[in-house]
Design a protein around this motif. Sequence first.
Motif, PDB file in Angstrom:
ATOM      1  N   TRP A 167     117.269  48.046  28.166  1.00 30.04           N
ATOM      2  CA  TRP A 167     117.954  47.957  29.448  1.00 30.04           C
ATOM      3  C   TRP A 167     116.954  47.611  30.547  1.00 30.04           C
ATOM      4  O   TRP A 167     115.763  47.833  30.401  1.00 30.04           O
ATOM      5  CB  TRP A 167     118.700  49.249  29.789  1.00 30.04           C
ATOM      6  N   GLY A 224     118.808  50.760  37.981  1.00 33.16           N
ATOM      7  CA  GLY A 224     118.708  50.186  36.646  1.00 33.16           C
ATOM      8  C   GLY A 224     117.859  48.942  36.566  1.00 33.16           C
ATOM      9  O   GLY A 224     117.666  48.389  35.473  1.00 33.16           O
ATOM     10  N   TYR A 267     116.631  63.053  28.767  1.00 32.70           N
ATOM     11  CA  TYR A 267     116.711  62.098  29.872  1.00 32.70           C
ATOM     12  C   TYR A 267     115.391  61.340  30.001  1.00 32.70           C
ATOM     13  O   TYR A 267     114.312  61.900  29.783  1.00 32.70           O
ATOM     14  CB  TYR A 267     117.047  62.794  31.187  1.00 32.70           C
ATOM     15  N   GLN A 295     113.165  56.305  38.350  1.00 33.87           N
ATOM     16  CA  GLN A 295     114.583  56.255  38.023  1.00 33.87           C
ATOM     17  C   GLN A 295     114.837  57.079  36.766  1.00 33.87           C
ATOM     18  O   GLN A 295     114.019  57.067  35.836  1.00 33.87           O
ATOM     19  CB  GLN A 295     115.055  54.816  37.800  1.00 33.87           C
ATOM     20  N   LYS A 296     115.968  57.781  36.771  1.00 32.70           N
ATOM     21  CA  LYS A 296     116.348  58.640  35.652  1.00 32.70           C
ATOM     22  C   LYS A 296     117.538  58.030  34.915  1.00 32.70           C
ATOM     23  O   LYS A 296     118.497  57.587  35.541  1.00 32.70           O
ATOM     24  CB  LYS A 296     116.698  60.034  36.167  1.00 32.70           C
ATOM     25  N   PHE A 297     117.462  58.029  33.568  1.00 30.04           N
ATOM     26  CA  PHE A 297     118.507  57.453  32.721  1.00 30.04           C
ATOM     27  C   PHE A 297     118.848  58.414  31.587  1.00 30.04           C
ATOM     28  O   PHE A 297     118.039  59.279  31.227  1.00 30.04           O
ATOM     29  CB  PHE A 297     118.032  56.124  32.101  1.00 30.04           C
ATOM     30  N   ASP A 298     120.020  58.240  30.996  1.00 29.87           N
ATOM     31  CA  ASP A 298     120.287  58.954  29.756  1.00 29.87           C
ATOM     32  C   ASP A 298     119.676  58.170  28.598  1.00 29.87           C
ATOM     33  O   ASP A 298     119.079  57.093  28.794  1.00 29.87           O
ATOM     34  CB  ASP A 298     121.790  59.214  29.571  1.00 29.87           C
ATOM     35  N   GLY A 305     120.321  54.462  28.289  1.00 28.59           N
ATOM     36  CA  GLY A 305     119.954  53.576  29.388  1.00 28.59           C
ATOM     37  C   GLY A 305     120.905  53.590  30.559  1.00 28.59           C
ATOM     38  O   GLY A 305     120.784  52.754  31.459  1.00 28.59           O
ATOM     39  N   LYS A 306     121.823  54.558  30.598  1.00 27.92           N
ATOM     40  CA  LYS A 306     122.745  54.649  31.735  1.00 27.92           C
ATOM     41  C   LYS A 306     122.042  55.300  32.915  1.00 27.92           C
ATOM     42  O   LYS A 306     121.472  56.384  32.805  1.00 27.92           O
ATOM     43  CB  LYS A 306     123.988  55.461  31.359  1.00 27.92           C
ATOM     44  N   PHE A 307     122.073  54.640  34.072  1.00 25.72           N
ATOM     45  CA  PHE A 307     121.395  55.136  35.276  1.00 25.72           C
ATOM     46  C   PHE A 307     122.000  56.463  35.725  1.00 25.72           C
ATOM     47  O   PHE A 307     123.220  56.637  35.741  1.00 25.72           O
ATOM     48  CB  PHE A 307     121.498  54.108  36.396  1.00 25.72           C
ATOM     49  N   SER A 308     121.114  57.401  36.133  1.00 24.19           N
ATOM     50  CA  SER A 308     121.556  58.710  36.594  1.00 24.19           C
ATOM     51  C   SER A 308     121.218  58.942  38.063  1.00 24.19           C
ATOM     52  O   SER A 308     122.091  59.257  38.859  1.00 24.19           O
ATOM     53  CB  SER A 308     120.924  59.811  35.734  1.00 24.19           C
ATOM     54  N   LYS A 368     117.787  58.369  41.347  1.00 26.06           N
ATOM     55  CA  LYS A 368     116.498  57.817  41.743  1.00 26.06           C
ATOM     56  C   LYS A 368     115.726  58.839  42.564  1.00 26.06           C
ATOM     57  O   LYS A 368     116.289  59.534  43.400  1.00 26.06           O
ATOM     58  CB  LYS A 368     116.682  56.535  42.565  1.00 26.06           C
TER      59      LYS A 368
END
Length: 323
Positions: free
Chosen positions: A135, A143, A158, A167-170, A173-176, A178
């Motif tokens: 991603w 993202g 995470y 940036q934090k993602f699961d 790669g889904k954005f959570s 910033k």
Amino acid sequence: MKIRNIIRFIELIVIISVIVIVVNFFYKRGDSQTYIFVNTWGNKGNGDGQFLYPRFITVDTEGYIYVSDLSENCIQKFNSQGDFITKWGNKGESDGKFNNPKGISVDHQRNIYVVDSINNRIQKFDSKGNFLLKWGKYGSKPGEFISPKSIAVDSKGYIYVGDEDIQKFDSNGKFSMKYEVRNRKFTDRQPLQDIAIDSSGNIYVIHWLFCGFLAQSHVRKFSPSGQCIKQWGAYGKEEGSFSNVYGIAIDSQDHIFVAEGDKNRIQIFDSNGNFLKVWGSWGYCYGYFRVPIDLAIDLTGNLYVLEYGNRRIQKFMPNSNLK
């Protein structure tokens, strides 16, 4: 004849003594009272188990070591004794290829996440190097990335990626969310050097701030919600001061380890930034370092130090409890 032989013997002893003194001066063992040297592996080259520009290192739950090499555009995998297992990647833009692979981290399922820096993306692999997903692209929206460099995985799986901010993602790669790290009062756009997460979910980053030609290195601590709650380190050679810190790692007791490349040493702090220990200086032999650039700690507390200058990894085991 006897006198001549005695003189030659004395000359030989003197030569050997001089050699021993020189070797001890340049190659003597480091003073690692806190950690005991176990073994070392790697040297300069492009073969299996060799490095050209090693930059980041991580260790999985079974003790396997993974190293990213910027020049070779690949990831190498070793067991905990330093035996080469496999490698994957070469230069390119397609799945499983890299253009300047930098930060590398692993989750509890032993999935490997690699920062593919110039391609501005994250790639995910299984522990054998099989491509799983990717991603990211260039940009400043959620993202998207601008030359990302560092990455870490927390206990919940995470993913935290650092370019100018975090940036934090699961794990898919889904954005959570910033986290704003860069000081907007300055025009510096230096990517975060490294990221680590403690057992409470607090985030620690190595942040460089350029003042002219001088790089000020700091460790900054953020709460899980993104609030900056601590900062330490200033330019200098004293204990607790830094000169170009590159890597950071955290052990099971939340002790903070930083690799200080310019001073060729490892410094250790508690989670509040209080100085605990330091060791290392310039050299070739075990316990000494030439540009320690990153580190990793396994579940049993063994410390792996990646050196750019010596193109190698050194493994240490704990010798005493940190207080």
